[in-house]
Design a protein around this motif. Structure first.
Motif, PDB file in Angstrom:
ATOM      1  N   ASP A   1      33.252  74.031  24.905  1.00  0.00           N
ATOM      2  CA  ASP A   1      34.554  73.438  24.614  1.00  0.00           C
ATOM      3  C   ASP A   1      35.341  73.435  25.918  1.00  0.00           C
ATOM      4  O   ASP A   1      35.777  74.489  26.382  1.00  0.00           O
ATOM      5  N   PRO A   2      35.523  72.279  26.558  1.00  0.00           N
ATOM      6  CA  PRO A   2      36.157  72.264  27.874  1.00  0.00           C
ATOM      7  C   PRO A   2      37.647  72.553  27.830  1.00  0.00           C
ATOM      8  O   PRO A   2      38.244  72.877  28.859  1.00  0.00           O
ATOM      9  N   THR A   3      38.280  72.441  26.662  1.00  0.00           N
ATOM     10  CA  THR A   3      39.704  72.725  26.566  1.00  0.00           C
ATOM     11  C   THR A   3      39.982  74.218  26.478  1.00  0.00           C
ATOM     12  O   THR A   3      41.075  74.670  26.811  1.00  0.00           O
ATOM     13  N   ARG A   4      38.998  74.997  26.035  1.00  0.00           N
ATOM     14  CA  ARG A   4      39.182  76.442  25.870  1.00  0.00           C
ATOM     15  C   ARG A   4      38.301  77.258  26.803  1.00  0.00           C
ATOM     16  O   ARG A   4      38.441  78.478  26.868  1.00  0.00           O
ATOM     17  N   GLY A   5      37.361  76.599  27.477  1.00  0.00           N
ATOM     18  CA  GLY A   5      36.499  77.322  28.411  1.00  0.00           C
ATOM     19  C   GLY A   5      35.535  78.262  27.724  1.00  0.00           C
ATOM     20  O   GLY A   5      35.252  79.353  28.228  1.00  0.00           O
ATOM     21  N   ILE A   6      35.013  77.842  26.565  1.00  0.00           N
ATOM     22  CA  ILE A   6      34.119  78.697  25.790  1.00  0.00           C
ATOM     23  C   ILE A   6      32.805  77.975  25.520  1.00  0.00           C
ATOM     24  O   ILE A   6      32.711  76.751  25.675  1.00  0.00           O
ATOM     25  N   ALA A   7      31.802  78.738  25.117  1.00  0.00           N
ATOM     26  CA  ALA A   7      30.493  78.164  24.811  1.00  0.00           C
ATOM     27  C   ALA A   7      29.980  78.716  23.497  1.00  0.00           C
ATOM     28  O   ALA A   7      30.170  79.902  23.186  1.00  0.00           O
ATOM     29  N   PHE A   8      29.319  77.855  22.720  1.00  0.00           N
ATOM     30  CA  PHE A   8      28.608  78.240  21.504  1.00  0.00           C
ATOM     31  C   PHE A   8      27.125  78.186  21.856  1.00  0.00           C
ATOM     32  O   PHE A   8      26.610  77.142  22.271  1.00  0.00           O
TER      33      PHE A   8
ATOM     34  N   VAL B   1      23.344  83.297  16.834  1.00  0.00           N
ATOM     35  CA  VAL B   1      24.397  82.469  17.402  1.00  0.00           C
ATOM     36  C   VAL B   1      25.332  83.412  18.142  1.00  0.00           C
ATOM     37  O   VAL B   1      25.540  84.564  17.724  1.00  0.00           O
ATOM     38  N   ALA B   2      25.883  82.941  19.256  1.00  0.00           N
ATOM     39  CA  ALA B   2      26.723  83.798  20.081  1.00  0.00           C
ATOM     40  C   ALA B   2      27.813  82.965  20.733  1.00  0.00           C
ATOM     41  O   ALA B   2      27.578  81.818  21.139  1.00  0.00           O
ATOM     42  N   GLY B   3      28.992  83.539  20.826  1.00  0.00           N
ATOM     43  CA  GLY B   3      30.130  82.883  21.468  1.00  0.00           C
ATOM     44  C   GLY B   3      30.425  83.521  22.807  1.00  0.00           C
ATOM     45  O   GLY B   3      30.425  84.749  22.945  1.00  0.00           O
ATOM     46  N   VAL B   4      30.707  82.684  23.809  1.00  0.00           N
ATOM     47  CA  VAL B   4      30.862  83.147  25.182  1.00  0.00           C
ATOM     48  C   VAL B   4      32.191  82.672  25.750  1.00  0.00           C
ATOM     49  O   VAL B   4      32.532  81.486  25.641  1.00  0.00           O
ATOM     50  N   ASP B   5      32.928  83.595  26.351  1.00  0.00           N
ATOM     51  CA  ASP B   5      34.102  83.272  27.156  1.00  0.00           C
ATOM     52  C   ASP B   5      33.600  83.027  28.573  1.00  0.00           C
ATOM     53  O   ASP B   5      33.232  83.968  29.284  1.00  0.00           O
ATOM     54  N   LEU B   6      33.540  81.769  28.996  1.00  0.00           N
ATOM     55  CA  LEU B   6      32.931  81.425  30.280  1.00  0.00           C
ATOM     56  C   LEU B   6      33.776  81.901  31.453  1.00  0.00           C
ATOM     57  O   LEU B   6      33.244  82.430  32.442  1.00  0.00           O
ATOM     58  N   ALA B   7      35.085  81.719  31.381  1.00  0.00           N
ATOM     59  CA  ALA B   7      35.937  82.157  32.486  1.00  0.00           C
ATOM     60  C   ALA B   7      35.944  83.672  32.608  1.00  0.00           C
ATOM     61  O   ALA B   7      35.940  84.227  33.718  1.00  0.00           O
ATOM     62  N   GLY B   8      35.927  84.360  31.462  1.00  0.00           N
ATOM     63  CA  GLY B   8      35.905  85.819  31.487  1.00  0.00           C
ATOM     64  C   GLY B   8      34.539  86.403  31.736  1.00  0.00           C
ATOM     65  O   GLY B   8      34.401  87.602  31.994  1.00  0.00           O
ATOM     66  N   GLY B   9      33.488  85.575  31.624  1.00  0.00           N
ATOM     67  CA  GLY B   9      32.135  86.051  31.869  1.00  0.00           C
ATOM     68  C   GLY B   9      31.682  87.094  30.865  1.00  0.00           C
ATOM     69  O   GLY B   9      31.030  88.079  31.231  1.00  0.00           O
ATOM     70  N   ARG B  10      31.989  86.876  29.578  1.00  0.00           N
ATOM     71  CA  ARG B  10      31.639  87.878  28.574  1.00  0.00           C
ATOM     72  C   ARG B  10      31.169  87.214  27.287  1.00  0.00           C
ATOM     73  O   ARG B  10      31.541  86.068  26.984  1.00  0.00           O
TER      74      ARG B  10
END
Length: 809
Positions: free
Chosen positions: A617-624, A691-700
């Motif tokens: 999701d480019p608006t939130r900087g997250i990955a599914f 399934v896992a959710g990732v905070d890309l900017a936070g690296g977690r």
């Protein structure tokens, strides 16, 4: 004691004796290999208990109670409160304990019931532990994915349409549509269902004949391709077929895969062309005389096409179609509507080379990679990446990882470098930066690299950024050094912008088979999330070597290393088999080199991530994401000569199909197989998929949950939520819902992106091993589109189904 009780006692004693003999023999073997002593000790105890029971002694129940209590303690010590590992250790003994409680099985003096009481207490303790482990999930990571305020949506998000395989050229698998939300997703219902009529099983089909397409949606039309390469246009709102095109694929192909993951679209109003290479462009070398050009169409052709669809075929052609009519575009390929991808290609063998994935369309170019046979021989085709003029089909540049400095069109009479690393997956492109990002594989053979050139060593298993205008390599990031595990880069990179250190950085997120998420500055290839080199196991096969270190990202789904206690089965007996098998294999953790002994490769070449990639999701900087964990066995088989068949267990392949993994011309063939028990069940304990959710900017990693059931994997369709692998990508939406259909049970599911909670699912008629997509129909409704066609090598049910879901009108 009654006659019936006497018979039951003796039968039960015989069962205990047989179980004891198996455990003693297998357990003794395991002890000799350095494994657990439990099974051998349990075997001795069961034999003693069988003798006591045969004699009708009261001590039989007490001794069995002691064995069960010890087993319970040992199981908790090895596995903790983890239901499935505990079940494999305790299920057989628990059932035997219940049988021992039956009246008349063992004599106990009047007034003394110590054995019965002790066994009852231990059985009750087992029930309590089972209940506790059933409500406790040690593999579950709960959290909320809030995302980053610094993310940016300026990287081109899909709205009403889905114009490229990954939604857009950025490969995000993201839609800006918001109609479907966590609050209403449960109301989704089938809107229409289309069947293509294309099934696997035709003469000449390889095992991996698969329906993996993600359709495009432009205007009010959907465009898709089938496994046997038909192209179909549908009305996006009703599912009605508008036109169908048959490219007339030639037969007798040397295919490893027969699939089409998608088409590529060029809009009618293309952007202004960028400057091309400074070297003068010329026609590519003529196709070999043995490469006949099949006509692209028997029917009408359109002289020119304002917009185009590009379709790569299994016999090595690239066809341009008019999306309005389904006719070929005669202006492409000098009036033929197609070009041959065999031009300049060495080692002509129809079917051994073609583009299984959609090509890249950018500016005035169509950029094409391709797949080659895995481990058939050392005389395969080139992995060259080529850019053709999208209007005429003229070759503009070529980049060959075996000869990377020669990007001007290949002079007539020359061929590209045989066996150079290829790109079978999907590329992404940033037109603003003028770069196309290409995921690369290996030079065959995958499991032995003793003769790789310096250029091959540099680019194998890398992401390479090529200049769109010239094809020159701007940068390359290698995900595996001297890859011996078939850890080619399988996934399309995802492009977005993240706030890093107070400023916005254009990044590339690259998932890998070994479980890394490399987050790189896509301008330079510099890691944004730190990457460190960690020591790797040594000791390659004769004539080869291993890299001293391997890169690991700070954002990693690397699995926990396996141990004997990680082995699993439906019972203690197949678990024992898996423990013995584990200790017989070479295993020193991730990157254990292939060996003649047989090496355990974990994660296996199925990958933690494969071609389905991830969704961002480019608006939130997250990955599914959808990490999967399956171990494989890699065994090198010495070759006596360059012709003998060494690893074809079922005999020579039929027809023109290739003899895979023989590695003709190399010193070793390779025997590759999943690490499973005789029952075909993974030897490693579940879960096998999440399934896992990732905070890309936070690296977690914010949350992670087991995903999928064994309903369609087990002989009895029991919907146990054990967590099963996935093949096929997820998508995310601005409405806060993610969708996935690729799990090995036949469901499409909707999830809350923030928490990973499963909100909705619908049964599919076949395996859904493809990536869904979503779009807005002419009626203003948001549709979810799912392809259910199964997968040959995974054994999921075949289908020809295209299904659209929407909220009620």
């Amino acid at each position: 004691m009654s006659a019936a009780g006497n018979v039951l006692r003796r039968v039960l004693a015989a069962v205990l004796a047989l179980a004891g003999l198996v455990l003693l023999a297998g357990g003794g073997w395991l002890v000799g290999l350095g494994g657990s002593w439990y099974y051998a000790v349990a075997g001795v105890v069961l034999l003693a208990d069988a003798w006591l029971l045969w004699r009708g002694r009261a001590a039989a129940r007490l001794l069995f109670a002691l064995l069960l209590a010890g087993t319970l303690a040992w199981a908790l010590w090895e596995s903790g409160l983890d239901w499935w590992p505990l079940a494999a250790r305790l299920d057989v003994l628990f059932v035997l304990g219940l049988l021992l409680l039956l009246p008349g099985v063992a004599r106990e003096p009047s007034g003394t019931r110590s054995g019965r009481a002790a066994l009852s207490v231990v059985l009750l303790a087992c029930v309590v532990v089972a209940v506790a482990s059933a409500v406790h999930d040690p593999h579950d990571l709960r959290g909320t994915l809030a995302g980053s305020e610094g993310a940016s949506a300026t990287t081109g998000t899909a709205a009403a349409d889905w114009t490229a395989y990954g939604g857009t050229a950025f490969g995000q698998r993201y839609s800006a549509l918001r109609q479907i939300t966590p609050a209403n997703v449960k109301q989704l219902q089938q809107a229409w269902h289309f069947q293509t009529g294309d099934f696997r099983g035709r003469p000449g089909d390889p095992e991996e004949t698969t329906f993996e397409v993600t359709p495009l949606k432009i205007g009010n039309r959907l465009f898709l391709c089938t496994p046997h390469q038909d192209v179909i246009a549908l009305d996006a709102t009703t599912g009605r077929q508008v036109w169908r095109y048959d490219p007339r694929i030639q037969d007798k192909l040397a295919l490893q895969h027969l699939t089409c993951r998608g088409l590529s679209w060029q809009a009618a109003a293309a952007p202004a062309a960028a400057p091309v290479a400074t070297a003068p462009a010329s026609a590519a070398s003529p196709a070999p005389a043995t490469a006949p050009i099949v006509a692209a169409a028997e029917g009408p052709a359109d002289p020119a096409c304002a917009a185009k669809l590009f379709m790569p075929t299994a016999d090595g052609r690239l066809i341009a179609l008019n999306p309005d009519t389904g006719h070929v575009c005669a202006s492409f390929g000098g009036g033929k509507g197609q070009i041959s991808l065999w031009e300049g290609m060495p080692n002509y063998r129809p079917g051994a080379y073609y583009a299984t994935s959609p090509v890249v369309v950018t500016r005035n170019l169509v950029i094409v990679g391709g797949t080659v046979l895995d481990n058939a021989s050392v005389h395969e085709q080139s992995g060259v990446i080529r850019a053709f003029d999208s209007e005429t089909g003229r070759l503009v540049w070529n980049w060959d990882s075996g000869n990377p400095d020669q990007t001007a069109p290949l002079p007539p009479g020359q061929t590209y470098v045989p066996n150079s690393p290829n790109s079978w997956s999907i590329s992404a492109v940033d037109e603003g930066l003028g770069l196309v990002y290409v995921p690369l594989g290996n030079q065959p053979p995958d499991q032995w690299g003793g003769k790789r050139s310096p250029a091959v060593e540099r680019y194998s298993s890398s992401i390479v950024a090529l200049e769109v205008a010239t094809g020159k390599a701007r940068w390359a990031f290698q995900t595996v050094h001297h890859d011996l595990w078939d850890y080619d880069v399988p996934s399309q990179p995802s492009l977005l912008d993240l706030r890093v250190g107070g400023s916005m950085v254009p990044v590339l997120v690259q998932p890998t088979k070994q479980g890394e998420l490399f987050v790189l500055d896509r301008r330079t290839g510099t890691p944004v999330v730190p990457v460190r080199e960690q020591p790797a196991p040594q000791g390659a096969a004769e004539g080869d070597h291993t890299a001293a270190t391997q890169p690991k990202s700070g954002l990693s789904f690397e699995p926990v290393p396996l141990a004997g206690s990680s082995m699993w089965g439906t019972t203690m007996f197949d678990q024992l088999y898996c423990r013995v098998a584990f200790h017989r294999l070479r295993y020193e953790g991730r990157f254990t080199p292939p060996s003649v002994q047989g090496s355990l490769v974990y994660p296996g070449n199925f990958g933690v991530f494969n071609w389905g990639s991830i969704a961002v999701d480019p608006t939130r900087g997250i990955a599914f994401t959808t990490p999967a964990y399956l171990a494989f066995v890699s065994k090198l088989v010495p070759r006596p000569n360059d012709t003998a068949l060494m690893v074809q267990d079922d005999g020579p392949p039929s027809g023109s199909l290739p003899a895979l993994n023989e590695n003709f011309g190399a010193p070793f063939a390779a025997k590759m197989q999943p690490f499973v028990s005789p029952l075909g069940i993974p030897c490693q304990q579940p879960p096998w998929g999440y399934v896992a959710g990732v905070d890309l900017a936070g690296g977690r990693i914010a949350w992670q949950h087991r995903n999928g059931t064994v309903r369609d994997l087990a002989p009895v369709p029991l919907p146990f939520r054990m967590g099963v692998p996935n093949l096929g990508g997820p998508i995310v939406t601005a409405g806060g819902v993610a969708f996935l259909s690729g799990t090995l049970d036949y469901y499409v599911r909707g999830y809350d992106v923030a928490t990973g909670e499963e909100l909705w699912r619908s049964r599919l008629p076949a395996g859904g091993q493809a990536t869904p997509m979503t779009y807005e129909g002419a009626d203003g409704r948001q549709y979810l589109l799912v392809v259910a066609g199964g997968h040959g090598s995974l054994g999921t049910k075949a289908g020809d189904d295209v299904i659209a879901y929407a909220l009620p009108k």
